[in-house]
Scaffold this active site. Structure first.
Site, PDB file in Angstrom:
ATOM      1  N   SER A 179      38.908  -5.837  37.115  1.00 12.13           N
ATOM      2  CA  SER A 179      38.784  -7.037  36.285  1.00 12.13           C
ATOM      3  C   SER A 179      38.521  -8.234  37.190  1.00 12.13           C
ATOM      4  CB  SER A 179      40.086  -7.255  35.504  1.00 12.13           C
ATOM      5  OG  SER A 179      40.072  -8.548  34.942  1.00 12.13           O
ATOM      6  N   HIS A 207      35.215  -5.230  34.348  1.00  9.11           N
ATOM      7  CA  HIS A 207      35.837  -5.844  33.174  1.00  9.11           C
ATOM      8  C   HIS A 207      35.732  -7.370  33.276  1.00  9.11           C
ATOM      9  CE1 HIS A 207      38.839  -5.580  29.889  1.00  9.11           C
ATOM     10  NE2 HIS A 207      39.448  -6.614  30.443  1.00  9.11           N
ATOM     11  N   ASP A 249      36.927 -10.825  31.411  1.00  2.00           N
ATOM     12  CA  ASP A 249      37.863 -11.367  30.428  1.00  2.00           C
ATOM     13  C   ASP A 249      37.381 -12.717  29.925  1.00  2.00           C
ATOM     14  OD1 ASP A 249      40.102  -9.487  30.291  1.00  2.00           O
ATOM     15  OD2 ASP A 249      40.318  -9.915  32.431  1.00  2.00           O
ATOM     16  N   MET A 284      38.324 -15.817  27.560  1.00  2.00           N
ATOM     17  CA  MET A 284      39.453 -16.451  26.855  1.00  2.00           C
ATOM     18  C   MET A 284      39.043 -17.838  26.364  1.00  2.00           C
ATOM     19  SD  MET A 284      42.548 -15.563  29.470  1.00  2.00           S
ATOM     20  CE  MET A 284      42.695 -13.930  30.229  1.00  2.00           C
ATOM     21  N   HIS A 328      35.886  -8.264  27.401  1.00  2.00           N
ATOM     22  CA  HIS A 328      37.096  -8.275  26.577  1.00  2.00           C
ATOM     23  C   HIS A 328      37.215  -9.677  25.973  1.00  2.00           C
ATOM     24  CE1 HIS A 328      41.810  -8.127  26.809  1.00  2.00           C
ATOM     25  NE2 HIS A 328      41.374  -8.233  25.568  1.00  2.00           N
ATOM     26  N   MET A 375      38.957 -12.324  24.228  1.00  2.00           N
ATOM     27  CA  MET A 375      40.247 -12.841  23.744  1.00  2.00           C
ATOM     28  C   MET A 375      39.955 -14.191  23.112  1.00  2.00           C
ATOM     29  SD  MET A 375      42.420 -11.671  27.049  1.00  2.00           S
ATOM     30  CE  MET A 375      40.922 -11.420  27.983  1.00  2.00           C
ATOM     31  N   MET A 413      46.332  -2.883  24.986  1.00  2.00           N
ATOM     32  CA  MET A 413      46.879  -3.878  25.924  1.00  2.00           C
ATOM     33  C   MET A 413      48.263  -3.428  26.384  1.00  2.00           C
ATOM     34  SD  MET A 413      44.591  -6.089  26.438  1.00  2.00           S
ATOM     35  CE  MET A 413      45.541  -7.138  27.545  1.00  2.00           C
ATOM     36  N   GLY A 464      46.182 -12.910  28.290  1.00  2.00           N
ATOM     37  CA  GLY A 464      46.131 -14.325  28.661  1.00  2.00           C
ATOM     38  C   GLY A 464      46.273 -14.558  30.157  1.00  2.00           C
ATOM     39  N   ASP A 493      44.793  -1.992  29.677  1.00  2.00           N
ATOM     40  CA  ASP A 493      44.553  -3.253  30.390  1.00  2.00           C
ATOM     41  C   ASP A 493      45.865  -4.017  30.549  1.00  2.00           C
ATOM     42  OD1 ASP A 493      43.495  -5.620  31.388  1.00  2.00           O
ATOM     43  OD2 ASP A 493      42.456  -6.176  29.541  1.00  2.00           O
TER      44      ASP A 493
HETATM   45  C1  DX5 Z   1      44.878 -10.112  30.680  1.00  2.00           C
HETATM   46  C2  DX5 Z   1      43.491  -9.574  30.908  1.00  2.00           C
HETATM   47  C3  DX5 Z   1      43.408  -8.528  31.944  1.00  2.00           C
HETATM   48  C4  DX5 Z   1      43.767  -8.993  33.328  1.00  2.00           C
HETATM   49  C5  DX5 Z   1      44.555  -7.878  33.949  1.00  2.00           C
HETATM   50  O1  DX5 Z   1      44.907 -10.839  29.523  1.00  2.00           O
HETATM   51  O2  DX5 Z   1      42.998  -8.995  29.711  1.00  2.00           O
HETATM   52  O3  DX5 Z   1      42.145  -7.878  31.959  1.00  2.00           O
HETATM   53  O4  DX5 Z   1      42.668  -9.277  34.153  1.00  2.00           O
HETATM   54  O5  DX5 Z   1      45.110  -8.316  35.129  1.00  2.00           O
HETATM   55  P1  DX5 Z   1      46.189  -7.449  35.916  1.00  2.00           P
HETATM   56  O6  DX5 Z   1      45.552  -6.130  36.240  1.00  2.00           O
HETATM   57  O7  DX5 Z   1      46.500  -8.295  37.084  1.00  2.00           O
HETATM   58  O8  DX5 Z   1      47.377  -7.265  34.990  1.00  2.00           O
HETATM   59 ZN    ZN Z   2      41.149  -7.768  29.839  1.00  2.00          ZN
END
Ligand code: DX5
Ligand code: ZN
Length: 224
Positions: free
Chosen positions: A7, A32, A34, A36, A65, A67, A136, A141, A174
């Site tokens: 990620s 990946h 993210d 947000m 992903h 969010m 999840m 977040g 994740d």
């Molecule tokens: C959290 C994200 C994850 C994040 C995971 O909301 O969706 O993809 O990057 O990070 P780690 O692996 O550090 O928990």
């Molecule tokens: Zn994610």
């Protein structure tokens, strides 16, 4: 076989291209991303310029992903920017069936994501549509949070259902994934394990990927 999906949320953005090449060298086939919006989760990340930039430097699958509160508006925009896979949260989709079909019609793989408090039973009527389900294992977040073990019960349930109903969606996990839990994650039936801090905060991200992949392979080769 389980894939490690780094990620980039945890990457060093001042040298993103280099970090991506580093995990590509370790044989990663998917990254990946993210997204947000500061509403669905209390944090912001990146927009389409980052997707476009990454798309120019790599051919690996870009797993987005979302969010965000309004995936119907933004999913097509991220797909045009270069996303190959889009996952949307169950918790924000009023017309989930329509949203998943829209993503596929736009040319991407469609996934549904469930938060730790959302049960897998709510996905029963979309499992024959989705290309993947993202479970999840932290509340979304932030990176670097602790793995919530109940996520593995959800993965086992999804893996059983997939066999019983003869479906072929991939199972992704994740949050809080690292060398200490990757064997259990593999044994539970995960196909794609997203890893942020355990890869990009490691001294050698490529080595971190290889070691986790090897631990997963060993876990799967031992019959219990
Ligand atoms: C959290 C994200 C994850 C994040 C995971 O909301 O969706 O993809 O990057 O990070 P780690 O692996 O550090 O928990
Ligand atoms: Zn994610």
């Amino acid at each position: 076989m389980l894939q490690i999906v780094p990620s980039i949320f945890a990457a060093d953005f001042t040298r993103l291209g280099e970090q991506i090449r580093c995990v590509e060298d370790a044989g990663v086939t998917q990254i990946h991303v993210d997204i947000m919006d500061g509403h669905f989760v209390p944090n912001f990340t990146m927009g389409t310029p980052i997707t476009e930039s990454i798309r120019r430097v790599t051919n690996v699958q870009l797993d987005h992903h979302l969010m965000i509160e309004d995936p119907d508006t933004y999913a097509p925009i991220f797909i045009k920017a270069g996303a190959d896979c889009i996952s949307v949260h169950y918790e924000v989709c009023r017309n989930l069936d329509r949203t998943l079909h829209m993503i596929q019609d736009e040319g991407a793989k469609a996934g549904v994501v469930i938060n730790p408090a959302t049960p897998t039973s709510l996905l029963e009527n979309v499992l024959d549509i989705v290309d993947f389900v993202l479970v999840m294992s932290v509340n979304p977040g932030y990176g670097g949070q602790q793995f919530i073990p109940n996520a593995l019960n959800k993965v086992r349930h999804l893996a059983r259902t997939r066999v019983e109903r003869k479906l072929d969606f991939a199972i992704e996990i994740d949050g809080g994934v690292g060398p200490e839990n990757i064997a259990d994650i593999a044994r539970a039936g995960v196909d794609w394990a997203v890893a942020g801090s355990s890869v990009f905060h490691a001294a050698d991200p490529a080595r971190a990927v290889r070691e986790m992949r090897q631990a997963a392979e060993e876990a799967l080769s031992v019959k219990v």
